[in-house]
Design an enzyme around this catalytic site. Structure first.
Site, PDB file in Angstrom:
ATOM      1  N   GLY A 269     -26.618   6.160  32.809  1.00 32.04           N
ATOM      2  CA  GLY A 269     -25.605   5.889  33.843  1.00 32.04           C
ATOM      3  C   GLY A 269     -25.230   4.425  33.788  1.00 32.04           C
ATOM      4  O   GLY A 269     -25.077   3.771  34.820  1.00 32.04           O
ATOM      5  N   GLY A 270     -25.085   3.916  32.577  1.00 28.14           N
ATOM      6  CA  GLY A 270     -24.925   2.471  32.357  1.00 28.14           C
ATOM      7  C   GLY A 270     -23.547   1.938  32.679  1.00 28.14           C
ATOM      8  O   GLY A 270     -23.301   0.745  32.510  1.00 28.14           O
TER       9      GLY A 270
ATOM     10  N   ASP B 208     -24.768  14.229  31.728  1.00 30.71           N
ATOM     11  CA  ASP B 208     -24.774  14.500  33.167  1.00 30.71           C
ATOM     12  C   ASP B 208     -26.239  14.489  33.573  1.00 30.71           C
ATOM     13  O   ASP B 208     -26.964  15.458  33.332  1.00 30.71           O
ATOM     14  CB  ASP B 208     -24.130  15.859  33.467  1.00 30.71           C
ATOM     15  CG  ASP B 208     -24.110  16.142  34.971  1.00 30.71           C
ATOM     16  OD1 ASP B 208     -24.850  15.462  35.708  1.00 30.71           O
ATOM     17  OD2 ASP B 208     -23.364  17.034  35.395  1.00 30.71           O
ATOM     18  N   PHE B 209     -26.661  13.359  34.137  1.00 27.38           N
ATOM     19  CA  PHE B 209     -28.103  13.210  34.388  1.00 27.38           C
ATOM     20  C   PHE B 209     -28.643  14.123  35.484  1.00 27.38           C
ATOM     21  O   PHE B 209     -29.843  14.212  35.681  1.00 27.38           O
ATOM     22  CB  PHE B 209     -28.501  11.751  34.624  1.00 27.38           C
ATOM     23  CG  PHE B 209     -27.704  10.969  35.637  1.00 27.38           C
ATOM     24  CD1 PHE B 209     -27.403  11.477  36.889  1.00 27.38           C
ATOM     25  CD2 PHE B 209     -27.294   9.666  35.333  1.00 27.38           C
ATOM     26  CE1 PHE B 209     -26.699  10.731  37.817  1.00 27.38           C
ATOM     27  CE2 PHE B 209     -26.575   8.904  36.262  1.00 27.38           C
ATOM     28  CZ  PHE B 209     -26.281   9.451  37.507  1.00 27.38           C
TER      29      PHE B 209
ATOM     30  N   HIS C 237     -30.120   4.576  43.799  1.00 26.79           N
ATOM     31  CA  HIS C 237     -29.587   4.310  45.152  1.00 26.79           C
ATOM     32  C   HIS C 237     -28.307   5.108  45.436  1.00 26.79           C
ATOM     33  O   HIS C 237     -27.904   5.238  46.581  1.00 26.79           O
ATOM     34  CB  HIS C 237     -29.387   2.802  45.389  1.00 26.79           C
ATOM     35  CG  HIS C 237     -28.137   2.205  44.803  1.00 26.79           C
ATOM     36  ND1 HIS C 237     -27.653   0.966  45.198  1.00 26.79           N
ATOM     37  CD2 HIS C 237     -27.278   2.642  43.863  1.00 26.79           C
ATOM     38  CE1 HIS C 237     -26.553   0.696  44.525  1.00 26.79           C
ATOM     39  NE2 HIS C 237     -26.302   1.678  43.711  1.00 26.79           N
TER      40      HIS C 237
HETATM   41  C1  LIG Z   1     -23.404   2.323  40.624  1.00 22.19           C
HETATM   42  S1  LIG Z   1     -22.816   2.764  39.041  1.00 22.19           S
HETATM   43  C2  LIG Z   1     -23.915   1.838  38.040  1.00 22.19           C
HETATM   44  C3  LIG Z   1     -23.389   1.577  36.670  1.00 22.19           C
HETATM   45  C4  LIG Z   1     -24.257   0.657  35.841  1.00 22.19           C
HETATM   46  N1  LIG Z   1     -25.613   1.145  35.717  1.00 22.19           N
HETATM   47  C5  LIG Z   1     -24.243  -0.716  36.438  1.00 22.19           C
HETATM   48  O1  LIG Z   1     -25.110  -1.079  37.209  1.00 22.19           O
HETATM   49  O2  LIG Z   1     -23.292  -1.456  36.145  1.00 22.19           O
HETATM   50  C6  LIG Z   1     -23.376   4.410  38.830  1.00 22.19           C
HETATM   51  C7  LIG Z   1     -22.945   5.047  37.541  1.00 22.19           C
HETATM   52  O3  LIG Z   1     -23.438   6.394  37.491  1.00 22.19           O
HETATM   53  C8  LIG Z   1     -22.496   7.176  36.770  1.00 22.19           C
HETATM   54  N2  LIG Z   1     -22.700   8.589  37.109  1.00 22.19           N
HETATM   55  C9  LIG Z   1     -22.428   9.218  38.279  1.00 22.19           C
HETATM   56  N3  LIG Z   1     -22.765  10.502  38.209  1.00 22.19           N
HETATM   57  C10 LIG Z   1     -23.270  10.712  36.969  1.00 22.19           C
HETATM   58  C11 LIG Z   1     -23.817  11.851  36.299  1.00 22.19           C
HETATM   59  N4  LIG Z   1     -23.905  13.027  36.928  1.00 22.19           N
HETATM   60  N5  LIG Z   1     -24.267  11.709  35.037  1.00 22.19           N
HETATM   61  C12 LIG Z   1     -24.181  10.486  34.412  1.00 22.19           C
HETATM   62  N6  LIG Z   1     -23.679   9.371  34.992  1.00 22.19           N
HETATM   63  C13 LIG Z   1     -23.224   9.488  36.257  1.00 22.19           C
HETATM   64  C14 LIG Z   1     -21.156   6.632  37.244  1.00 22.19           C
HETATM   65  O4  LIG Z   1     -20.135   6.918  36.321  1.00 22.19           O
HETATM   66  C15 LIG Z   1     -21.437   5.153  37.380  1.00 22.19           C
HETATM   67  O5  LIG Z   1     -21.047   4.441  36.248  1.00 22.19           O
END
Ligand SMILES: C[S@@+](CC[C@H](N)C(=O)[O-])C[C@H]1O[C@@H](n2cnc3c(N)ncnc32)[C@H](O)[C@@H]1O
Length: 455
Positions: free
Chosen positions: A252-253, A306-307, A326
Site C-alpha cells: 500500500g505504498g 488488494d491487501f 490506521h
Molecule cells: C494513507 S495511504 C498511504 C500510502 C503510502 N504508504 C504513504 O504513506 O505514502 C493508503 C494507501 O493504501 C492504498 N490502498 C487502499 N486500499 C487498498 C487495498 N485494498 N489494497 C492495496 N492498497 C490499498 C491506497 O491506494 C493508498 O495509497
C-alpha cells in the site's frame, strides 16, 4: 503548580530553553534563523531538524498554546478555535487559485487587481481572504492591496508537493469534517465523508471510480507529506546494515515516496511496490520521472495488490506498511496483517510506520523514556515536561489531527502501542522493537509470533 503565576513562569522557562536550543542548532549548522518575510526556498539540506530540535519545536508549540489558554479570556480562546475553520477555507482558496504561484519572483508584490484577473476571483474578496492569511504570516500585504509571498506562502506553490496535501485537507477532509456531528448523531454507520459526498461506498472506492483526479491528488499529497518527514526515517533505522539484495515490500505504498528515498540512499536494497492498480499506474509514471535508474536497473517491481484479499509478494526480507493500518477498523486491519504474515518467511520483518498515540495523562505503569532505538514498549513514551500536558498538548497535535482525519474520511483511527500490539497479536505477529521517528510517529517492528509457525 502552586498558582497560575508559577505555571506562567514554568511555561516561559520552557519556551526560553526551547528557543535557545533551536537557536544554537541553527548557529551550529551555520544557518540563519528563518526570516518570516523571506520567500526564497533554499535548496539547503539538512536544515537543523535533529531530534533535539524537533523536541524543542514541540515544546514551543505546546507551551505557546498553553500560555495563551492561561492568559486569555476563555471566551476569546473558544472564539479563536471556533473561527479557525475560516483559515482552512482561506487556505483552500489560496492553494486552489494558485495565489502563491502568481507571486513567485515578485518580491515587490502584486496588486490585487492583477491577482484577481489571474485567479479569476473578485479582487475585493480575494484581498480579504489574503489578509486573513497574512495575519498568520501566510502572505504579506506590503502596501494596501499589494501582496507578496512569505516563508510560509512560498510553500503553497504548486511546485511543492505539500500543495497537494493542503488541497486534500482543505477540500475533501474539511468538507467531510463539517459533517462529523451529523454523522455521529444521525447515521453513525456512515462516515462523515459518505454523508458529505452522498456516496455509499468508502473513500478508496470513491477516488478510484468516481473522482480519479481526487485520487491522483491524494497520491501526490502522501508524497508531499512523506518527503517532508523522510529525514528521521532514513537515519533512525539501520537501513545500511540490511544485506545486499534485501527486498523491501512497500505494501500500500502509494506512489512509493519512501521507497524512492531509500532507493536513492541505499543502493544495496531492492523494492516491490504493491498498490491498487490506479495508484500503481501513477507510481510508475512518477518513478519513471524521478528515479529512472531504479526502474531501468530493475531495482523496483510494481505489483497490483488488494491487501484485503491476498498477501503481498512472498519471501521479501522486510514488509513495510506506512499509514495503512490506521486507515482501517480493527477487523480489516487484522485481515491485512494476516495477509502480510502469510507471505512472510521465518526471518522476515514487518515494519508498521504509524502515529502512535501518546497518553494525555501519564500512567503510573509507564517506565522512564530512554528513547532512541527503544527495545521495549515501556521505553516508547515521550513524556513532556510539566506543566505541559503529558503528550505536549498542542505540541502533539499531529497524531490527533490524523485521528480526526481517519474518523471523518475512513471510519478508522490512530492507535496506541498496546492497541497495535493487540491487532498484530491476533494476526500472529510479535513486537520486536520500536524505532523512533520524528514527532509522534514510530516504526513498530514485528516478527512472526509463535516461533514463526503458520497460524
Ligand atoms: C494513507 S495511504 C498511504 C500510502 C503510502 N504508504 C504513504 O504513506 O505514502 C493508503 C494507501 O493504501 C492504498 N490502498 C487502499 N486500499 C487498498 C487495498 N485494498 N489494497 C492495496 N492498497 C490499498 C491506497 O491506494 C493508498 O495509497
Amino acid at each position: 503548580m502552586d498558582s497560575e503565576l508559577d505555571q506562567l513562569d514554568a511555561l516561559l522557562a520552557l519556551l526560553t530553553q526551547a528557543v535557545r536550543t533551536i537557536k544554537s542548532a541553527y548557529q551550529e549548522a551555520k544557518e540563519r534563523i528563518p526570516d518570516l518575510d523571506d520567500p526564497s526556498i533554499q535548496a539547503r539540506t539538512p536544515r537543523p531538524n535533529g531530534e533535539e530540535v524537533q523536541q524543542a519545536r514541540k515544546i514551543v508549540r505546546g507551551a505557546s498554546a498553553q500560555l495563551l489558554a492561561v492568559v486569555e479570556e476563555p471566551e476569546e480562546t473558544l472564539i479563536q478555535m471556533a473561527n479557525s475553520a475560516f483559515e482552512t477555507a482561506a487556505l483552500r482558496v489560496a492553494a486552489g487559485a494558485c495565489v502563491a504561484d502568481h507571486l513567485l519572483d515578485r518580491p515587490e508584490g502584486v496588486h490585487i487587481s492583477e491577482l484577481s484577473a489571474k485567479c479569476g476571483i473578485a479582487g475585493d474578496k480575494l484581498a480579504r481572504i489574503l489578509r486573513l492569511l497574512s495575519c498568520k504570516h501566510v502572505f504579506r500585504e506590503l502596501q494596501p492591496g499589494v501582496f507578496a509571498n512569505t516563508r510560509l506562502s512560498a510553500r503553497l506553490s504548486k511546485q511543492h508537493a505539500i500543495w497537494d496535501f493542503v488541497g486534500h485537507m482543505t477540500d475533501e477532509a474539511f468538507r467531510s469534517s463539517a459533517y462529523l456531528f451529523d454523522a455521529l448523531t444521525t447515521k453513525p454507520s456512515k462516515t462523515p465523508f459518505a454523508h458529505a459526498y452522498e456516496f455509499d461506498g468508502g473513500y478508496w472506492e470513491y477516488i478510484s471510480t468516481v473522482d480519479k483526479a481526487m485520487g491522483e491528488r491524494f497520491g501526490r499529497a502522501m508524497m508531499g507529506v512523506g518527503m517532508s518527514e523522510v529525514g528521521p526515517f532514513l537515519s533512525n533505522f539501520p537501513w545500511d546494515t540490511l544485506p545486499e539484495g534485501t527486498t523491501i515490500c512497500d505494501v500500500g505504498g502509494g506512489i512509493g515516496t519512501i521507497s524512492m528515498a531509500l532507493a536513492a540512499r541505499f543502493p544495496q536494497l531492492r523494492f516491490v511496490l504493491q498498490e491498487m492498480p490506479g495508484t500503481l499506474e501513477q507510481a510508475r509514471r512518477v518513478w519513471g520521472e524521478k528515479a529512472p535508474e531504479a526502474v531501468s536497473g530493475g531495482r523496483v517491481e510494481f505489483r497490483a495488490l488488494d491487501f484485503l484479499k491476498e498477501g503481498p509478494k512472498e519471501g521479501c526480507g522486510l514488509y513495510y506498511l506506512k499509514h495503512i493500518i490506521h486507515d482501517w477498523p480493527d477487523e480489516e486491519a487484522v485481515r491485512i496483517l494476516k495477509n502480510v504474515r502469510s507471505s512472510m518467511r521465518p526471518k522476515a520483518r514487518l515494519l508498521l510506520h504509524e502515529f502512535v498515540m501518546q497518553p494525555l495523562v501519564p500512567s503510573a505503569a509507564e517506565g522512564p523514556d530512554t528513547s532512541n532505538g527503544a527495545h521495549s514498549a515501556q521505553t516508547l513514551t515521550d513524556r513532556a515536561p510539566l506543566p505541559l500536558l503529558s503528550n505536549y498538548g498542542a505540541g502533539g497535535l499531529r497524531g490527533h489531527y490524523a485521528d480526526m482525519a481517519m474518523l471523518c474520511m475512513l471510519g478508522s483511527q490512530e492507535r496506541t502501542l498496546p492497541e497495535f500490539c493487540a491487532l498484530a497479536g491476533r494476526a500472529g505477529l510479535e513486537l520486536r522493537r520500536v524505532w523512533r521517528l520524528g514527532g509522534e510517529q514510530r516504526l513498530l517492528e514485528f516478527g512472526l509470533g509463535e516461533g514463526g509457525k503458520e497460524i
